[in-house]
Design a protein around this motif. Sequence first.
Motif, PDB file in Angstrom:
ATOM      1  N   ALA A  51      40.032  29.042  45.644  1.00 38.83           N
ATOM      2  CA  ALA A  51      40.918  28.781  46.781  1.00 38.83           C
ATOM      3  C   ALA A  51      42.374  28.991  46.400  1.00 38.83           C
ATOM      4  O   ALA A  51      43.158  29.564  47.171  1.00 38.83           O
ATOM      5  N   ARG A  52      42.764  28.522  45.203  1.00 39.96           N
ATOM      6  CA  ARG A  52      44.146  28.701  44.763  1.00 39.96           C
ATOM      7  C   ARG A  52      44.491  30.179  44.651  1.00 39.96           C
ATOM      8  O   ARG A  52      45.600  30.613  45.002  1.00 39.96           O
ATOM      9  N   ALA A  53      43.541  30.976  44.183  1.00 42.30           N
ATOM     10  CA  ALA A  53      43.784  32.419  44.082  1.00 42.30           C
ATOM     11  C   ALA A  53      44.000  33.020  45.466  1.00 42.30           C
ATOM     12  O   ALA A  53      44.860  33.892  45.657  1.00 42.30           O
ATOM     13  N   GLN A  54      43.231  32.542  46.456  1.00 45.21           N
ATOM     14  CA  GLN A  54      43.356  33.078  47.810  1.00 45.21           C
ATOM     15  C   GLN A  54      44.672  32.671  48.466  1.00 45.21           C
ATOM     16  O   GLN A  54      45.183  33.381  49.332  1.00 45.21           O
ATOM     17  N   ILE A  55      45.231  31.512  48.060  1.00 42.34           N
ATOM     18  CA  ILE A  55      46.550  31.141  48.577  1.00 42.34           C
ATOM     19  C   ILE A  55      47.575  32.191  48.174  1.00 42.34           C
ATOM     20  O   ILE A  55      48.385  32.650  48.983  1.00 42.34           O
ATOM     21  N   SER A  56      47.542  32.581  46.893  1.00 43.32           N
ATOM     22  CA  SER A  56      48.469  33.614  46.419  1.00 43.32           C
ATOM     23  C   SER A  56      48.225  34.923  47.145  1.00 43.32           C
ATOM     24  O   SER A  56      49.172  35.615  47.545  1.00 43.32           O
ATOM     25  N   ASN A  57      46.958  35.279  47.343  1.00 42.19           N
ATOM     26  CA  ASN A  57      46.633  36.527  48.051  1.00 42.19           C
ATOM     27  C   ASN A  57      47.147  36.486  49.484  1.00 42.19           C
ATOM     28  O   ASN A  57      47.674  37.478  49.994  1.00 42.19           O
ATOM     29  N   ALA A  58      46.990  35.326  50.124  1.00 39.10           N
ATOM     30  CA  ALA A  58      47.443  35.201  51.514  1.00 39.10           C
ATOM     31  C   ALA A  58      48.958  35.320  51.599  1.00 39.10           C
ATOM     32  O   ALA A  58      49.490  35.961  52.514  1.00 39.10           O
ATOM     33  N   ALA A 166      51.969  20.441  53.300  1.00 38.28           N
ATOM     34  CA  ALA A 166      51.034  20.583  52.177  1.00 38.28           C
ATOM     35  C   ALA A 166      51.776  20.561  50.851  1.00 38.28           C
ATOM     36  O   ALA A 166      51.323  19.949  49.872  1.00 38.28           O
ATOM     37  N   SER A 167      52.907  21.210  50.812  1.00 36.06           N
ATOM     38  CA  SER A 167      53.703  21.225  49.588  1.00 36.06           C
ATOM     39  C   SER A 167      54.133  19.808  49.199  1.00 36.06           C
ATOM     40  O   SER A 167      54.055  19.419  48.031  1.00 36.06           O
ATOM     41  N   GLU A 168      54.556  19.031  50.195  1.00 33.83           N
ATOM     42  CA  GLU A 168      54.964  17.656  49.916  1.00 33.83           C
ATOM     43  C   GLU A 168      53.783  16.812  49.454  1.00 33.83           C
ATOM     44  O   GLU A 168      53.925  15.951  48.575  1.00 33.83           O
ATOM     45  N   ALA A 169      52.596  17.040  50.034  1.00 31.87           N
ATOM     46  CA  ALA A 169      51.409  16.281  49.636  1.00 31.87           C
ATOM     47  C   ALA A 169      51.068  16.520  48.173  1.00 31.87           C
ATOM     48  O   ALA A 169      50.752  15.584  47.422  1.00 31.87           O
ATOM     49  N   LEU A 170      51.136  17.762  47.741  1.00 27.15           N
ATOM     50  CA  LEU A 170      50.825  18.066  46.345  1.00 27.15           C
ATOM     51  C   LEU A 170      51.890  17.510  45.403  1.00 27.15           C
ATOM     52  O   LEU A 170      51.577  17.028  44.308  1.00 27.15           O
ATOM     53  N   LYS A 171      53.129  17.569  45.824  1.00 28.46           N
ATOM     54  CA  LYS A 171      54.208  17.055  44.975  1.00 28.46           C
ATOM     55  C   LYS A 171      54.161  15.534  44.857  1.00 28.46           C
ATOM     56  O   LYS A 171      54.775  14.962  43.953  1.00 28.46           O
ATOM     57  N   ALA A 196      53.423  30.243  49.092  1.00 22.39           N
ATOM     58  CA  ALA A 196      52.824  30.502  50.399  1.00 22.39           C
ATOM     59  C   ALA A 196      53.676  29.909  51.514  1.00 22.39           C
ATOM     60  O   ALA A 196      53.823  30.490  52.594  1.00 22.39           O
ATOM     61  N   SER A 197      54.266  28.740  51.234  1.00 25.16           N
ATOM     62  CA  SER A 197      55.144  28.117  52.224  1.00 25.16           C
ATOM     63  C   SER A 197      56.375  28.981  52.477  1.00 25.16           C
ATOM     64  O   SER A 197      56.825  29.130  53.619  1.00 25.16           O
TER      65      SER A 197
END
Length: 591
Positions: A51-58, A166-171, A196-197
């Motif tokens: 999934a992380r790889a697909q985030i970069s691809n997206a 999503a970025s804030e949730a991970l941070k 991605a953001s």
Amino acid sequence: MSVFSGISPARERRIGRIVGWTLSVFLIAALAAAMWVTFRGIAAAQHLQAARAQISNAAEAMTDPDAAAVAIRELAEDARAARELTSDPIWRASSQLPWAGPQLSAVSTIAETLDDISTSTLTPLAQVLSSVDLDSFRFTNGGIDLSAFTSIRTAADQAATGMASASEALKSIDTSPLVRPLREIVDTAVIQVDNASSAASTLQRTAELLPTMLGSDEKRTWLLLFQNPAELRSLGGMPGATAVVTAEHGNVSLVEQGTAGIRRYASPVTELDPDLTALYGTRPAVWFSGTTVLPDFSLAAPIAREMWQREHGTDADGVISLDPVALSYLLKATGPITLPTGETLTSDNAVDLLLNQVYLRYPDPAEQNAVFAQAAAAVFQTLVSGSAEPSEVLSALRRAGDERRLLLWSEHEDEQRVLEETTLSGHRPVTDDDAARFGIYLNDGTGSKLGYYLDVDPQLTWDRCGADQVTSEATLKLTLTNTAPADAATSLPGAIIGGSYGVPAATLRVVTYIYLPVGANLLDSGLSGDLGFGGGRDGDYRVISFSTDLAPGDSTTASLTVSLPNANPEKIIADLTPAFGATSVVTTCAG
């Protein structure tokens, strides 16, 4: 004495067997739970990695609707599987355990966040993008259908908002109790989601701004500046060739071209802040070619617009700037272009041809200006003809924007507010909790084109960094070298070697302004040779400046050590004048 004192031996044996069986069952259950969590954790990790790889691809495919839709669909499948594997009652109960709990909780948070991204944020965007024909974003006969951008506006807004959340949730994940491999996974996920953001925000702003800027509501007029980093300025280079472009209902026309040959004004056309005048003098406000000495495009562009209006009577709605390196990116999308002079302009030779060869081949400045104008017009006409792939054009523009080679200022306040949040605004370096930023701005002091031969080597080191540090120090070391041939004074034309302002021909005078991170304190400084530092302030920024004369082969090194305002930023960045190399240098904590 037995704990079962007073109980018959037979009953004691029965109680012992019950306790033994109970402990056995508990141990077996605990082992089974541990195995359950372990096996599901391994499977979840595999899905999360995909999934992380697909985030970069997206993120990389955001300008290609078909590719983005595929990446987002695959992301959704893996993220959903990871969430299901990490949300059952056993996993949730195990998340309350000491040591293991934070590890499991972090994995759950990553899985939930990626699943939320895919289902409520990116999947709706992918559905909208897949319904839009990519050719809708293609110019045809000088015009573009603006409804294509309007159709993706709502989905792009939702995607940008969701990705920011999503970025804030991970941070928010506390990484201090995590084992090193998992901490690295969290850190990587944060970077990927941030990227991605950023891509989603770019798409959002494009959908919001482009229709009005291309005249959806009223005719727009734009002043184009083509900066020439062979003659360095803080923002890139001297504004050499110029053009005026009009846009109405998506139809774009090149209506006028010119040069930087606007008269010098006897007094500033606009009042500069006293701090800026102390640093740069009045030159940016009296010389058109000096406007980009100011290291902030939102300051330089209005001055250029005012001068152009006084000289040509054109009230521009805004100013756009790009350089030959940005043109080389666009030429990857358009393919080679043949100029009226017979030269073939390609992505590989554009920078060398426009910033060096033109002075070697055409000694007459009028001929040089003609080549610049022809190159700009040829690239423009090719772009609006529709022959270039839209995804490749958008990718080229995005890269140029990221490198601050494409700058944009709008006279319309609502548009400018949006632009100020992007690199397109060409703003001064911003220091925040995530990063401490230096700014390195280079300027030619001789009127030469020797910037083409300037080698710029910035190095950042970070001492005393880490979570247990109260203070943190960073050292910026900047080396400038004139790589022109030793016989440049006789072998190169006068247009390149200069020789004015009391500086010998082929000697490059570089005037450098270094902006320290806001809030940083200067601890130590050094400069090679018998040179000295100057400087001052630009609002909240402390500015260190120096001037050096470099004959062919000469070098100068400056070194500055500062204490950082935030002891533990994620990284330190030095933004450089966009010229011929990297436009930013990044270092992370080595402690």
